[in-house]
Design a protein around this motif. Sequence first.
Motif, PDB file in Angstrom:
ATOM      1  N   VAL A 225       0.820  -1.218   0.000  1.00 56.47           N
ATOM      2  CA  VAL A 225       0.000   0.000   0.000  1.00 56.47           C
ATOM      3  C   VAL A 225       0.853   1.268   0.000  1.00 56.47           C
ATOM      4  O   VAL A 225       0.360   2.370   0.261  1.00 56.47           O
ATOM      5  CB  VAL A 225      -1.037   0.028   1.160  1.00 56.47           C
TER       6      VAL A 225
ATOM      7  N   ARG B 282      -4.632   3.829   4.333  1.00 57.97           N
ATOM      8  CA  ARG B 282      -3.884   2.743   3.689  1.00 57.97           C
ATOM      9  C   ARG B 282      -3.486   1.682   4.712  1.00 57.97           C
ATOM     10  O   ARG B 282      -3.501   0.494   4.409  1.00 57.97           O
ATOM     11  CB  ARG B 282      -2.662   3.298   2.984  1.00 57.97           C
TER      12      ARG B 282
ATOM     13  N   VAL C   9      -6.885   5.101  -2.949  1.00 59.00           N
ATOM     14  CA  VAL C   9      -7.388   4.151  -1.959  1.00 59.00           C
ATOM     15  C   VAL C   9      -8.372   3.165  -2.619  1.00 59.00           C
ATOM     16  O   VAL C   9      -8.322   1.959  -2.395  1.00 59.00           O
ATOM     17  CB  VAL C   9      -8.028   4.951  -0.793  1.00 59.00           C
TER      18      VAL C   9
ATOM     19  N   MET D 106      -6.616   0.623  -4.729  1.00 64.98           N
ATOM     20  CA  MET D 106      -6.011  -0.416  -3.878  1.00 64.98           C
ATOM     21  C   MET D 106      -7.030  -1.465  -3.459  1.00 64.98           C
ATOM     22  O   MET D 106      -6.786  -2.669  -3.531  1.00 64.98           O
ATOM     23  CB  MET D 106      -5.480   0.228  -2.599  1.00 64.98           C
TER      24      MET D 106
END
Length: 247
Positions: free
Chosen positions: A138, A158, A189, A192
């Motif tokens: 991350v 994260r 974000v 991810m």
Amino acid sequence: MREDFKNGPAIEVRNLRKEYIMGTERVVALKNVNLTINRGEICCIFGTSGSGKSTLLNQLAALEKPTRGGVKIGGVLISAMNENQLATFRQRHLGFVFQAYNLLSELTAVENVALPLVFRGMSKESRELEAKKMLIKVGLKDRFHHFPGQMSGGQQQRVGIARAFIARPEVVFADEPTGNLDSKTTKEVMAMIKDFARKFNQTIVLVSHDPEMTEYADRVITLIDGEIVSDVCKNHIDKTGDNIKNE
Ligand SMILES: Nc1ncnc2c1ncn2[C@@H]1O[C@H](COP(=O)(O)OP(=O)(O)OP(=O)(O)O)[C@@H](O)[C@H]1O
Ligand SMILES: [Mg+2]
């Protein structure tokens, strides 16, 4: 009771009703919700403030008991479990990302991320090694030993994502995960979250009032006054039969 997440869709909701009693007043937060979420789907529960999104997420994740109706996760009727069974089920199968990050302030980034592995019977050393690998993924390789108060909001979230995904839960619940972030960090974000979910065939239930968030979803379920008023599938995803633990 079976607790193996082997059967059926990721989540099945039948005739779900949730009422809150406040003094003499009864608030009906969810009326009669029926819903099936496929394995691997990134599903956004969308609606204005007060429409019942968080209430629905809390019932799906077994954080609250429904007034009526049932919730199955991976074929297991979680709405019938007691608190101990639920706690174990959550540790094994569910991950959470919160708007307010909900990190433990007295633990470092590595320690926060390693927490869900405590229940997997791993040594402290290997837990922290795994946590560091997640933090690298991350983009936080320089923040291993920072405490939450020493990181920006985006960095804390994260860490929150690394913690939610580290134990490879089958379902990750995210209530306004980017609610406190700017638009650039929001994109990072969400990318991810989507990346992890796709890689490990995980199901994501995302709650938001922000129309932009619906762009990240395969399916958008809109709530008004505790009822589903539309259910739009953008990508058909059904990972039933895939082994989610395979890397
Ligand atoms: N613990 C509670 N006790 C009483 N009423 C509640 C409780 N939690 C939620 N409600 C009520 O249920 C309804 C749905 O609330 P909920 O928190 O699910 O909305 P939401 O869609 O998540 O809103 P927001 O976008 O503002 O977070 C609201 O009318 C709210 O006032
Ligand atoms: Mg809410």
